[in-house]
Design a protein around this motif. Sequence first.
Motif, PDB file in Angstrom:
ATOM      1  N   PRO A   1       0.806  -1.222   0.000  1.00 58.28           N
ATOM      2  CA  PRO A   1       0.000   0.000   0.000  1.00 58.28           C
ATOM      3  C   PRO A   1       0.840   1.273   0.000  1.00 58.28           C
ATOM      4  O   PRO A   1       1.851   1.359   0.696  1.00 58.28           O
TER       5      PRO A   1
ATOM      6  N   VAL B   1       0.496   5.487   0.420  1.00 58.73           N
ATOM      7  CA  VAL B   1      -0.320   6.652   0.772  1.00 58.73           C
ATOM      8  C   VAL B   1       0.432   7.890   0.297  1.00 58.73           C
ATOM      9  O   VAL B   1       1.495   8.224   0.824  1.00 58.73           O
TER      10      VAL B   1
ATOM     11  N   VAL C   1      -2.657   7.632   8.881  1.00 59.80           N
ATOM     12  CA  VAL C   1      -3.612   6.729   8.236  1.00 59.80           C
ATOM     13  C   VAL C   1      -3.108   5.285   8.329  1.00 59.80           C
ATOM     14  O   VAL C   1      -3.877   4.357   8.628  1.00 59.80           O
ATOM     15  N   ILE C   2      -1.809   5.092   8.117  1.00 60.31           N
ATOM     16  CA  ILE C   2      -1.229   3.740   8.195  1.00 60.31           C
ATOM     17  C   ILE C   2      -1.285   3.231   9.646  1.00 60.31           C
ATOM     18  O   ILE C   2      -1.668   2.084   9.899  1.00 60.31           O
TER      19      ILE C   2
ATOM     20  N   ALA D   1      -4.902   2.421  10.650  1.00 60.36           N
ATOM     21  CA  ALA D   1      -5.383   1.211   9.966  1.00 60.36           C
ATOM     22  C   ALA D   1      -4.746  -0.030  10.590  1.00 60.36           C
ATOM     23  O   ALA D   1      -5.428  -1.032  10.831  1.00 60.36           O
TER      24      ALA D   1
ATOM     25  N   LEU E   1      -3.711  -4.240   5.256  1.00 60.38           N
ATOM     26  CA  LEU E   1      -3.489  -2.801   5.486  1.00 60.38           C
ATOM     27  C   LEU E   1      -4.140  -1.982   4.379  1.00 60.38           C
ATOM     28  O   LEU E   1      -4.822  -0.992   4.640  1.00 60.38           O
ATOM     29  N   ASN E   2      -3.953  -2.415   3.148  1.00 57.57           N
ATOM     30  CA  ASN E   2      -4.553  -1.675   2.039  1.00 57.57           C
ATOM     31  C   ASN E   2      -6.071  -1.607   2.180  1.00 57.57           C
ATOM     32  O   ASN E   2      -6.682  -0.552   2.010  1.00 57.57           O
TER      33      ASN E   2
ATOM     34  N   GLN F   1      -7.865  -1.911   4.908  1.00 54.76           N
ATOM     35  CA  GLN F   1      -8.296  -1.136   6.077  1.00 54.76           C
ATOM     36  C   GLN F   1      -8.072   0.360   5.872  1.00 54.76           C
ATOM     37  O   GLN F   1      -8.851   1.180   6.361  1.00 54.76           O
ATOM     38  N   ILE F   2      -6.995   0.718   5.149  1.00 57.46           N
ATOM     39  CA  ILE F   2      -6.775   2.145   4.850  1.00 57.46           C
ATOM     40  C   ILE F   2      -8.025   2.702   4.163  1.00 57.46           C
ATOM     41  O   ILE F   2      -8.559   3.746   4.539  1.00 57.46           O
TER      42      ILE F   2
ATOM     43  N   TYR G   1     -10.837   8.818   9.673  1.00 62.33           N
ATOM     44  CA  TYR G   1      -9.673   9.312  10.411  1.00 62.33           C
ATOM     45  C   TYR G   1      -9.906  10.746  10.876  1.00 62.33           C
ATOM     46  O   TYR G   1     -10.370  11.590  10.103  1.00 62.33           O
TER      47      TYR G   1
END
Length: 401
Positions: A133, A135, A326-327, A330, A352-353, A355-356, A361
Amino acid sequence: MKNLIASTFTGILLLAACADRPFSSGDQPASQTSRATTMIPIGVALAQTSNLALLGQESVNGAKLAEQYFNAQGGIRGIPIKLIFQDAGGDEAGAINAFQTLITRDKVVGIVGPSSSQQAFSADPIADRAQVPVVGPTNTAKGVPEIGEFVARVASPVTLLAPNSLKAALKLKPDIRRVAVFYAQNDAFSQSETTIFQQAIQDQGLEIITIQKFQTTDADFQTQATAAINLKPDLMVISGLAADSGNLVRQIRELGYQGLIIGGNGFNTPNIFPLCKQLCDGVLVAQAYSPEHDNAINRSFREAYIKQYQKDPPQFSAQGFTAVQVIVDALTVIDQQKPIRQLPLPELRTALNQQILAGNYETPLGKISFTPVGEVVQEKFYVAQIQMNPDGKNGKFVFLK
Ligand code: 1QQ
């Protein structure tokens, strides 16, 4: 102890407390250092050198504050994060190298970066293919989230940001009619932003009297500035990165232009002040961040930033912080469902991808979330006007109401 660590943390990365590189549990015995500890490696591939560092370094500063902030709060439910920095420089090759190193050598769970959209279009596909992922903290060109399934951004796109400054200009000077447009033709962001500016100018019923092109590496803008000034514009609109933008403004003013100037997202840094000094005064810039944003995390971020840098945080720093956040947020959600230390790296990256994209947030930028393709959804935008001190050395962004 060594075996215990090796068997308990299968699939997740171990990082020795005093070494700079993480290594998977199978690589080397953790007992090489006395205080081996687990940390979650998050890659940061931003411009720390080159012209682009004027912007990139500010995001680096924001990311570092996020690392301190979240680790002070216990990291990911007790596991600290560790940012692994790879300088992405100012071009595509630098970003690609940084991404590859972070993915294959440093085995990061995700990447914050790169700095420019121009770099994102080359480097993001590599992470996407590796299912890592990304960002994007400051990639605002149209089309960045669509690069791939694993690409998201916290930077609001030019489509939403740019038109705000034009509206603010018309509020300040309702009699604007004739507009000169400038843009860096070798930069994906500048091309994208100028398209949006030009559309907005036409939508407002104004006339584009000239379109002047330059390169982000240019320092001499006499030809373009003279050509535009001779046509007597009431407004100039510039899309470039920081160094070129600052020099262009200075030369436009030195050649005698006195009307309003709108700068695009590349103007969103006090690092342009030394380039145009007193002549930066009055430039209008749309922003996706206000230091005044009133929520707990922004108050903490602003306070930490001021303590370290003795000035308000700029947008690129807030976006760097937010990308790391954000990471972290998540990963925290994932860990609540299944301890992340039990997940093999490929699974963790995929989780992770997902959930991001799924999360909501509360960040220094305000409340954000993502569309299914990874476009940021942000509530508030701002327009600031540069106000230089009489000495011409320092200045600030004054937010318009
Ligand atoms: C982009 C931008 C730049 C001004 C930030 C570095 O917005 O490249 O998308």
